[in-house]
Scaffold this active site. Structure first.
Site, short mmCIF file in Angstrom:
data_model
loop_
_atom_site.label_atom_id
_atom_site.label_comp_id
_atom_site.label_asym_id
_atom_site.label_seq_id
_atom_site.Cartn_x
_atom_site.Cartn_y
_atom_site.Cartn_z
N ARG A 148 0.87 -1.18 0.00
CA ARG A 148 0.00 0.00 0.00
C ARG A 148 0.91 1.23 0.00
O ARG A 148 2.07 1.16 0.44
CB ARG A 148 -0.89 0.02 1.24
N LYS A 172 -2.09 -1.93 7.99
CA LYS A 172 -3.22 -1.31 8.68
C LYS A 172 -3.26 -1.79 10.13
O LYS A 172 -3.03 -2.96 10.41
CB LYS A 172 -4.53 -1.67 7.97
N HIS A 244 -2.11 2.23 -5.78
CA HIS A 244 -2.81 0.98 -5.50
C HIS A 244 -2.90 0.09 -6.74
O HIS A 244 -3.06 -1.13 -6.61
CB HIS A 244 -4.21 1.28 -4.95
N ARG A 247 -0.27 -2.47 -6.63
CA ARG A 247 -0.60 -3.54 -5.68
C ARG A 247 -1.59 -4.52 -6.31
O ARG A 247 -1.42 -5.74 -6.19
CB ARG A 247 -1.20 -2.90 -4.43
N HIS A 270 -3.97 -9.17 3.92
CA HIS A 270 -5.43 -9.19 4.07
C HIS A 270 -5.80 -10.07 5.26
O HIS A 270 -5.32 -11.20 5.37
CB HIS A 270 -6.10 -9.75 2.82
N TYR A 279 -9.43 -10.99 -6.72
CA TYR A 279 -8.50 -11.17 -7.84
C TYR A 279 -8.84 -12.40 -8.67
O TYR A 279 -8.37 -12.53 -9.81
CB TYR A 279 -7.05 -11.23 -7.32
#
Length: 298
Positions: A148, A172, A244, A247, A270, A279
């Site tokens: 990110r 995050k 992004h 990514r 994730h 994806y």
């Protein structure tokens, strides 16, 4: 309880108990601030405790005319989370958004670049300027490690474990993960470090920051967006891209080349595999090959 106090307590809850990053917390509170402004502009004497479903509906449906369905859904979700917190803390008995439905959204597939487009974009960087080596190393890291943009600009020299073939990434909620790094990406980072960064005057507090701006400080998210936007314009790329996009391309290309979805999930950081599964929908071209190769009635 005032709105100011309620929002302050909510921010504290998101940071301490939920462990969310500052950027996420700011985004969570934007729609609360819009609601407060809406109330104040209409001179309504409503607090977080006394506001009712009718006033929330009025705000949501008035604001909905100005935003797209996705933004409307995010707004409802954010407000619902705020009032759920107030219920949890026993400030309110009910959540005024419980019966307000968000618009139904279709799955939005991420934009990606082809391998050729990424190569062309990176080749368009002007290496005659000092920031050229830095920009190439940044884009190679974005694409090579699937980071990110915030993870990229906050990358530290002490996070580089090149001998082991990994970098340590803080994602995050300050959650850390180790991501494999290729020899090519290592090469461009080392080239930037030895030819550019080691000769810069570094400002106090940024001695460990990997990617620096001209003033010897950490780059901003906006600056990385600008760098990529200018490169896209330079090569006349008719796509709307951002950091992004690299990514998304990282994950898509790994999947196309046979990588395991669980491994991609871990590299992207994730929490849920369902987030990574988007994806699976980006490129269906390999599905026919899988069917022909593995189905007994091929």
């Amino acid at each position: 309880m005032t709105w100011k106090q309620a929002v302050k307590d909510y921010q504290h809850y998101l940071k301490i108990e939920r462990g969310l990053a500052n950027n996420t917390i700011v985004n969570y509170c934007l729609d609360i601030e819009k609601l407060v402004a809406y109330i104040e502009n209409r001179e309504l004497h409503l607090s977080p405790i006394t506001i009712t479903e009718d006033y929330i509906k009025e705000f949501v449906y008035t604001t909905a005319k100005e935003v797209n369905p996705r933004s409307q859904a995010r707004m409802i979700s954010g407000l619902k989370s705020f009032f759920s917190y107030l219920v949890f803390e026993d400030y309110r008995k009910t959540n005024p958004l419980d019966l307000i439905e968000a618009p139904k959204l279709g799955r939005q597939l991420p934009d990606t670049l082809s391998e050729t487009e990424i190569d062309t974009l990176i080749q368009a960087i002007d290496l005659s300027k000092p920031q050229g080596e830095r920009n190439r190393a940044m884009l190679e890291t974005l694409y090579g490690c699937g980071l990110r943009v915030t993870e990229l600009i906050e990358l530290k020299l002490s996070d580089l474990f090149f001998d082991e073939g990994f970098i340590k990434v803080t994602g995050k909620g300050n959650k850390q993960r180790f991501v494999p790094i290729s020899g090519q990406t290592v090469k461009f980072i080392e080239l930037y470090r030895t030819t550019i960064r080691n000769h810069q005057i570094v400002q106090k507090g940024f001695e460990d920051t990997l990617f620096l701006n001209r003033r010897g400080k950490q780059l901003t998210r906006a600056m990385v967006f600008t760098i990529i936007k200018r490169l896209a314009e330079k090569m006349e790329l008719n796509k709307s891209i951002s950091p992004h996009t690299f990514r998304h391309s990282f994950a898509t290309h790994l999947l196309q080349n046979g990588a395991d979805l669980r491994a991609i999930q871990q590299m992207l950081g994730h929490e849920s595999i369902t987030t990574t599964e988007v994806y699976m929908h980006v490129d269906r071209s390999h599905l026919k090959e899988v069917m022909e190769q593995f189905h007994p009635r091929k």
